[in-house]
Motif scaffolding. Structure first.
Motif, PDB file in Angstrom:
ATOM      1  N   GLN A 697       0.845  -1.189   0.000  1.00  0.00           N
ATOM      2  CA  GLN A 697       0.000   0.000   0.000  1.00  0.00           C
ATOM      3  C   GLN A 697       0.882   1.241   0.000  1.00  0.00           C
ATOM      4  N   SER A 698       0.384   2.290  -0.655  1.00  0.00           N
ATOM      5  CA  SER A 698       1.194   3.508  -0.746  1.00  0.00           C
ATOM      6  C   SER A 698       0.323   4.765  -0.712  1.00  0.00           C
ATOM      7  N   HIS A 699      -0.876   4.659  -0.148  1.00  0.00           N
ATOM      8  CA  HIS A 699      -1.825   5.769  -0.178  1.00  0.00           C
ATOM      9  C   HIS A 699      -1.664   6.751   0.970  1.00  0.00           C
ATOM     10  N   GLU A 700      -0.787   6.467   1.937  1.00  0.00           N
ATOM     11  CA  GLU A 700      -0.619   7.334   3.097  1.00  0.00           C
ATOM     12  C   GLU A 700       0.688   8.120   3.069  1.00  0.00           C
ATOM     13  N   GLY A 701       1.261   8.279   1.880  1.00  0.00           N
ATOM     14  CA  GLY A 701       2.499   9.031   1.785  1.00  0.00           C
ATOM     15  C   GLY A 701       3.732   8.206   2.083  1.00  0.00           C
ATOM     16  N   MET A 702       3.574   6.912   2.251  1.00  0.00           N
ATOM     17  CA  MET A 702       4.703   6.017   2.462  1.00  0.00           C
ATOM     18  C   MET A 702       4.420   4.695   1.774  1.00  0.00           C
ATOM     19  N   ILE A 703       5.471   3.911   1.595  1.00  0.00           N
ATOM     20  CA  ILE A 703       5.317   2.570   1.036  1.00  0.00           C
ATOM     21  C   ILE A 703       5.201   1.599   2.202  1.00  0.00           C
ATOM     22  N   ASN A 704       4.036   1.007   2.334  1.00  0.00           N
ATOM     23  CA  ASN A 704       3.743   0.097   3.442  1.00  0.00           C
ATOM     24  C   ASN A 704       3.793  -1.331   2.919  1.00  0.00           C
ATOM     25  N   LEU A 705       4.739  -2.108   3.422  1.00  0.00           N
ATOM     26  CA  LEU A 705       4.984  -3.460   2.911  1.00  0.00           C
ATOM     27  C   LEU A 705       4.255  -4.508   3.742  1.00  0.00           C
ATOM     28  N   LEU A 706       3.614  -5.452   3.066  1.00  0.00           N
ATOM     29  CA  LEU A 706       2.876  -6.554   3.690  1.00  0.00           C
ATOM     30  C   LEU A 706       1.889  -6.044   4.750  1.00  0.00           C
ATOM     31  N   PRO A 707       1.040  -5.086   4.397  1.00  0.00           N
ATOM     32  CA  PRO A 707       0.140  -4.503   5.394  1.00  0.00           C
ATOM     33  C   PRO A 707      -1.016  -5.404   5.795  1.00  0.00           C
ATOM     34  N   ALA A 708      -1.336  -6.398   4.972  1.00  0.00           N
ATOM     35  CA  ALA A 708      -2.473  -7.273   5.281  1.00  0.00           C
ATOM     36  C   ALA A 708      -2.142  -8.701   4.853  1.00  0.00           C
ATOM     37  N   LEU A 709      -1.018  -9.205   5.308  1.00  0.00           N
ATOM     38  CA  LEU A 709      -0.591 -10.557   4.948  1.00  0.00           C
ATOM     39  C   LEU A 709      -1.349 -11.571   5.800  1.00  0.00           C
ATOM     40  N   PRO A 710      -2.089 -12.501   5.194  1.00  0.00           N
ATOM     41  CA  PRO A 710      -2.814 -13.496   5.982  1.00  0.00           C
ATOM     42  C   PRO A 710      -1.884 -14.585   6.510  1.00  0.00           C
ATOM     43  N   ASP A 711      -2.324 -15.254   7.541  1.00  0.00           N
ATOM     44  CA  ASP A 711      -1.509 -16.309   8.156  1.00  0.00           C
ATOM     45  C   ASP A 711      -1.202 -17.445   7.184  1.00  0.00           C
ATOM     46  N   VAL A 712      -2.092 -17.651   6.200  1.00  0.00           N
ATOM     47  CA  VAL A 712      -1.928 -18.795   5.298  1.00  0.00           C
ATOM     48  C   VAL A 712      -0.903 -18.539   4.199  1.00  0.00           C
ATOM     49  N   TRP A 713      -0.315 -17.331   4.140  1.00  0.00           N
ATOM     50  CA  TRP A 713       0.767 -17.046   3.191  1.00  0.00           C
ATOM     51  C   TRP A 713       2.040 -16.706   3.971  1.00  0.00           C
TER      52      TRP A 713
END
Length: 787
Positions: A697-713
């Motif tokens: 995600q990058s909508h908040e002025g920063m690059i946010n990595l793996l912001p919603a990674l599920p447990d199954v991945w």
């Protein structure tokens, strides 16, 4: 990066229905390949083949009725306002048409063994193979963007074993015949198709002059002999044959009559087919691959391996495993990217409600451009998933809509700028649809398509940072949309600027009198879209140095817009009052626009409203039509709940039986097309966007990595995703934590990275940090590792 199912969709039997056939496209030409044994069918489409002619659909009565509608709303007489809105509508949009069928009939019977049918996503080639007796037959089909033709290669592994007849037909008014060695289909579209009755047998209206079209078929033969007559092209005792087909229409622009000011399609088809036949099959294939592969291969994704059987055909695999199989998630993700490349290329029309694939003269919802979610969802993946060029046709379409929308703003409402409503077509109709009094305000009386469409212009700039595009193409259209909004807003009793009339797309509320109605004022989505448009215009003015006086006016108006409100259930209100929902589980989640695809509502910037928005989504539930599930998937990704997002993936990756009527839940058909049902392509595109949003995600002025990674991945890697600011991202993770990041700075400039774990720039002396800030150089690659 390897995948067990190798980006291929495959089956052990021919398609028995359209929803099992395999889609091919080059943005302009489309084909559904059935892979039959004794008979092969390619159902054909051309993206400019629409019914009708340019019409504004304006209704001058609308301006006169507007003050009375607003008065009724202020007096809470919503049902009366609803009825009066019907008198402000215009004509219905027109429909996307099927071109016809290319049918190959073989003289070898249908007792086949070793049958396989595949779509190779990495090559955009559909293949069919089988044996009859001791002869192995193989077909390969692709649609070339460079050569603008459909190529169907037919082969047998023994000499003299290939015998067939191929012909063209259409359900539209047409004729067929020969032109030298070519077989030609020529016809015309109906002048009007009533979209309300796509399942009836009412006669099609050809009373006025509609679009002309032509399809042309040629042949290159290896061995044997061929001849052409009124029944088609006949091949006798060949070893291999290459069929080349192209089509064109008289379409000459959204504002030009396709007969009186159209173009002759015949020279176009003759040139396309003749030029293609001057090349051999290998040259045609290589040209196609050289064009397609660089686009498709930009993004690679691996979500790990659950150890499930790789040998099941795709339909059986979906039925057996669904979202439990990360390889199926990867496949459906890449299928969305494949479909966008196939239905939206530079110079083509924008992808419609079914991409470019339609078999019906009365397609569901006219297969048009539905602007209150569906057309926009088609392009959510374009920037994040590295297909910016494929966004182009939609951006061009928005520019055309601004022109017809200016006419409606002036003639319907006496206002400046441009306006568009919930439906449009190739003619860029901008009026509210409803056959002058017979429509439903619940969808037609929605006036905010222009701000939503303008968000795509701004997003394209955000990802590419092309100031010239912003100055010359995007901002002028954005400004005119903002001008309409300024004229449309009125002051309410509390001193806020509000919209009236106003509807939350396709959803109704229960008013104080207990009646269900759609029309009120200042619905949450309206205010969110206008606030976003004003904000983006202000930012654009700062970058281009233009319109200081207009900037001040927008800033003043933005401060007076009615704010978000929280209702009695702790939910973000959908309407200006805390009305009860007609359906608490309604498929639309329009009031959550500020979370996604907007970016105004974040946990950091607006924690109370963000929490109320999440409560609203919880109340909506996890069921819905295909595109609705995709929207919820993206929302849960924005809320940072990867496990809930994965639950939505499970609902999407469920097999829908195309023969069952009355199915209300979403899912996918056997060919992985998204089910509304019936088929709508937005669910496919929204799914791909959602998976990308879970990872980056990058909508908040920063690059946010793996912001919603599920447990199954827990383990995986991805490369080629794009972030706002002009950055391209590759990363890998183990046990749910990032271990490596590769960042390409395309445009240069400052960058903030939020990783969730300490990262350090490889080869640098700085200490590792969970949040990194750096100033990048254009074209430079940066590698970070977990510290």
């Amino acid at each position: 990066m390897k995948t067990l199912i190798e980006n291929r969709i495959w089956y052990k039997q021919p398609a028995s229905v359209w929803e099992e056939a395999l889609p091919l496209g080059n943005g302009r030409l489309g084909a559904m390949v059935f892979g039959g044994i004794e008979t092969e069918r390619l159902q054909l489409n051309e993206d400019t083949l629409w019914s009708g002619v340019p019409k504004t659909g304006s209704n001058p009565n609308a301006a006169a009725l507007l003050p009375e509608i607003r008065r009724l709303i202020d007096e809470e007489r919503y049902e009366e306002a609803d009825r009066l809105c019907k008198e402000t509508m215009g004509s219905y949009t027109q429909s996307y048409m099927p071109l016809g069928d290319l049918t190959v009939t073989f003289q070898h019977g249908d007792l086949a063994t070793e049958y396989e049918r595949k779509l190779h996503l990495q090559d955009a080639v559909a293949t069919t193979s089988y044996k009859i007796g001791q002869v192995k037959y193989r077909r390969s089909c692709f649609i070339s963007y460079p050569d603008q033709v459909i190529v169907l290669r037919l082969e047998a592994d023994r000499q003299n074993a290939l015998n067939f007849t191929v012909r063209l037909d259409s359900r539209l008014k047409h004729r067929t015949g020969t032109d030298g060695d070519f077989f030609v289909l020529a016809g015309e579209c109906p002048s009007n198709v009533d979209p309300n009755y796509y399942r009836t047998d009412n006669p099609i209206d050809y009373s006025e002059s509609g679009m002309l079209f032509e399809g042309r078929l040629g042949l290159s033969l290896e061995g044997g002999r061929s001849y052409v007559d009124h029944d088609g092209i006949h091949v006798v005792e060949a070893a291999a044959a290459t069929l080349v087909f192209s089509a064109a229409t008289s379409f000459n622009g959204f504002d030009r009559h396709p007969r009186t000011d159209g173009i002759d399609p015949s020279p176009l088809t003759e040139r396309y087919v003749t030029n293609a036949l001057a090349k051999n099959y290998e040259e045609l294939l290589q040209s196609h691959l050289d064009d397609y592969r660089p686009l498709f291969k930009r993004v690679a994704l691996s979500l790990g391996d659950a150890g499930l059987s790789p040998d099941l055909p795709t339909d059986a695999r979906v039925a057996a495993y669904g979202a439990q199989d990360p390889k199926l998630v990867e496949l459906l993700f890449q299928f969305g990217r494949y479909l966008l490349i196939a239905s939206s290329r530079p110079g083509t029309q924008a992808a419609n409600l079914q991409g470019i694939w339609n078999k019906e003269i009365r397609p569901p919802w006219s297969s048009n451009y539905t602007l209150n979610i569906n057309a926009e969802m088609n392009y959510w993946l374009a920037e994040t998933c590295n297909l910016s060029e494929c966004h182009g046709p939609f951006l061009d379409y928005i520019g055309n809509m601004a022109k017809t929308g200016a006419v409606i703003a002036r003639e319907n409402y006496g206002m400046r700028g441009w306006v568009a409503h919930h439906n449009s077509d190739i003619w860029c109709q901008a009026a509210p649809v409803g056959a002058y009094g017979h429509g439903d305000p619940g969808w037609a009386s929605w006036f905010m398509a222009a701000p939503w469409l303008c968000a795509h212009l701004w997003e394209h700039y955000e990802f590419g940072r092309d100031v010239q595009f912003l100055r010359s193409k995007a901002y002028p259209v954005m400004k005119e949309a903002a001008m309409f909004c300024l004229d449309w807003l009125i002051e309410d009793a509390g001193g806020y600027l509000v919209t009236s009339p106003s509807t939350s797309p396709e959803h109704k509320f229960i008013g104080p009198d207990g009646k269900k109605t759609a029309v009120s004022k200042a619905v949450t989505m309206d205010m969110a879209l206008i606030r976003e448009l004003f904000t983006n215009c202000i930012a654009a003015m700062g970058l281009t140095g233009e319109d200081e006086a207009f900037r001040e006016r927008l800033e003043a108006a933005r401060e007076r817009l009615q704010p978000y409100r929280i209702g009695k259930y702790g939910q973000l209100q959908e309407w200006f009052m805390d009305f009860e929902d007609e359906d608490v589980h309604h498929r639309h989640v329009s009031h959550l626009y500020g979370v996604y695809p907007g970016s105004e509502l974040t946990e950091q910037a607006a924690p109370e409203w963000f929490a109320a928005a999440q409560r609203s989504l919880e109340r909506r539930g996890d069921e819905g039509t295909g595109w609705s599930l995709a929207w919820k998937l993206n929302l849960w990704a924005r809320f940072g709940d990867g496990n809930r997002a994965h639950n939505l993936i499970g609902n999407l990756l469920s097999l829908v039986d195309s023969d069952k009527e009355g199915v209300t839940g979403g899912g996918v058909y056997a060919n992985l097309f998204g089910a509304h049902p019936p088929f709508q392509i937005d669910g496919n595109f929204g799914f791909t966007a959602g998976v990308a949003e879970m990872l980056l995600q990058s909508h908040e002025g920063m690059i946010n990595l793996l912001p919603a990674l599920p447990d199954v991945w827990p383990d995986g890697e991805v490369s080629g995703l794009r972030a706002r600011g002009g950055f391209e991202i590759g990363m890998s993770w183990r046990e749910g934590a990032l271990v490596k990041l590769v960042l390409l700075s395309v445009s240069g400039g400052a960058c903030t990275i939020s990783a969730g774990v300490p990262l350090m720039l490889q080869g640098a002396d700085e200490a590792a940090s969970k949040e990194l800030q750096l100033v990048t150089e254009a074209g430079r690659l940066y590698t970070f590792v977990a510290g």
